[in-house]
Motif scaffolding. Structure first.
Motif, short mmCIF file in Angstrom:
data_model
loop_
_atom_site.label_atom_id
_atom_site.label_comp_id
_atom_site.label_asym_id
_atom_site.label_seq_id
_atom_site.Cartn_x
_atom_site.Cartn_y
_atom_site.Cartn_z
N UNK A 71 45.13 55.12 8.15
CA UNK A 71 44.47 56.24 8.81
C UNK A 71 43.33 55.80 9.73
N UNK A 72 42.75 54.64 9.46
CA UNK A 72 41.61 54.20 10.27
C UNK A 72 41.95 54.12 11.75
N UNK A 73 43.15 53.62 12.08
CA UNK A 73 43.51 53.49 13.49
C UNK A 73 43.70 54.86 14.14
N UNK A 74 44.07 55.86 13.34
CA UNK A 74 44.25 57.22 13.87
C UNK A 74 42.89 57.90 14.06
N UNK A 75 41.93 57.56 13.22
CA UNK A 75 40.61 58.19 13.27
C UNK A 75 39.71 57.62 14.37
N UNK A 76 40.12 56.53 14.99
CA UNK A 76 39.35 55.96 16.09
C UNK A 76 39.39 56.89 17.31
N UNK A 128 34.30 56.97 9.96
CA UNK A 128 35.12 57.39 11.09
C UNK A 128 35.32 58.90 11.17
N UNK A 129 34.91 59.62 10.13
CA UNK A 129 35.01 61.08 10.17
C UNK A 129 33.78 61.64 10.88
N UNK A 130 34.01 62.35 11.97
CA UNK A 130 32.89 62.85 12.78
C UNK A 130 32.14 64.00 12.10
#
Length: 235
Positions: A71-76, A128-130
């Motif tokens: 998920x980290x790459x999607x949250x960028x 990474x969560x805004x």
């Protein structure tokens, strides 16, 4: 989340990351179709990204670490998803949104109520969560309205007393005077028993007192007795 999605007329997909959801469920897997061809079937995440759905991830504090790193790459910013099995690089639809829910903040359960099955989450993933929103219990008037919508036969006076008792007990829990608390779900269960004609004390025991540690039972019983009082004897 479903209510918000309905208001904005957006499709929402909900998946529980309870530890049983595997990477292949989430990303995709190879399989043999009816024509005996080996094909790659996209999983939950790439389908939601391509179709522009709101993807609601429940219980993220219980997910497998591998899913978190995916998920980290999607949250960028301008995030995307690389499917290593096929080499496909998926850019999200303009309407795609990720929403996650958890009972903890990702640092473990301070109260101990949610310790079983939950994990401490990677800080870089959390970072990474805004936007993070804390959802508390409904205000008393709204909680009474919710109970009334489900169990109007109990009467507003009874429902008001139940919510007041729950409010006192939630405050006691927040002040660490209780190890457990009274959720809206438990109030609904109590109301359901009362609406079926159960004796108040029996309903209280089966829906609340039998679920809590022995040291909390007396305090909870006294709170409901204080607020409900004579109304309990009339039910």
């Amino acid at each position: 989340m479903r209510q918000i999605a309905s208001l904005v007329r957006r499709p929402v997909r909900r998946v529980s990351l309870n530890g049983e959801t595997s990477v292949s469920d989430f990303i995709g897997h190879w399989t043999v179709n009816d024509q005996r061809q080996t094909v790659f079937v996209r999983g939950i995440l790439p389908r939601a990204m391509l179709e522009g759905h709101i993807l609601q991830l429940d219980e993220v504090d219980a997910m497998q670490p591998e899913i978190g790193f995916i998920l980290q790459q999607v949250l960028e910013p301008q995030g995307h998803l690389l499917l290593t099995d096929t080499g496909e690089d998926i850019a999200p639809h303009a309407d795609f949104r990720l929403v996650a829910t958890a009972n903890t903040l990702g640092f473990g359960s301070d109260s101990g109520l949610y310790s079983s099955g939950t994990h401490v989450l990677n800080f870089s993933w959390l970072d990474r969560w805004d936007v993070v929103v804390h959802i508390d219990y409904l205000p008393a008037k709204e909680e009474i309205s919710l109970l009334k919508a489900r169990h109007a036969s109990l009467g507003k006076q009874m429902l008001t007393c139940l919510v007041k008792a729950a409010g006192d007990l939630r405050k006691a829990h927040a002040e660490e005077q209780l190890t457990t608390t009274v959720t809206t779900r438990r109030l609904l269960a109590l109301c359901a028993r009362l609406a079926r004609g159960n004796d108040f004390q029996r309903a209280l025991h089966t829906t609340l007192l039998n679920k809590v540690p022995p040291e909390d039972r007396k305090v909870i019983a006294e709170a409901f007795d204080h607020h409900v009082g004579p109304l309990a004897n009339s039910k």
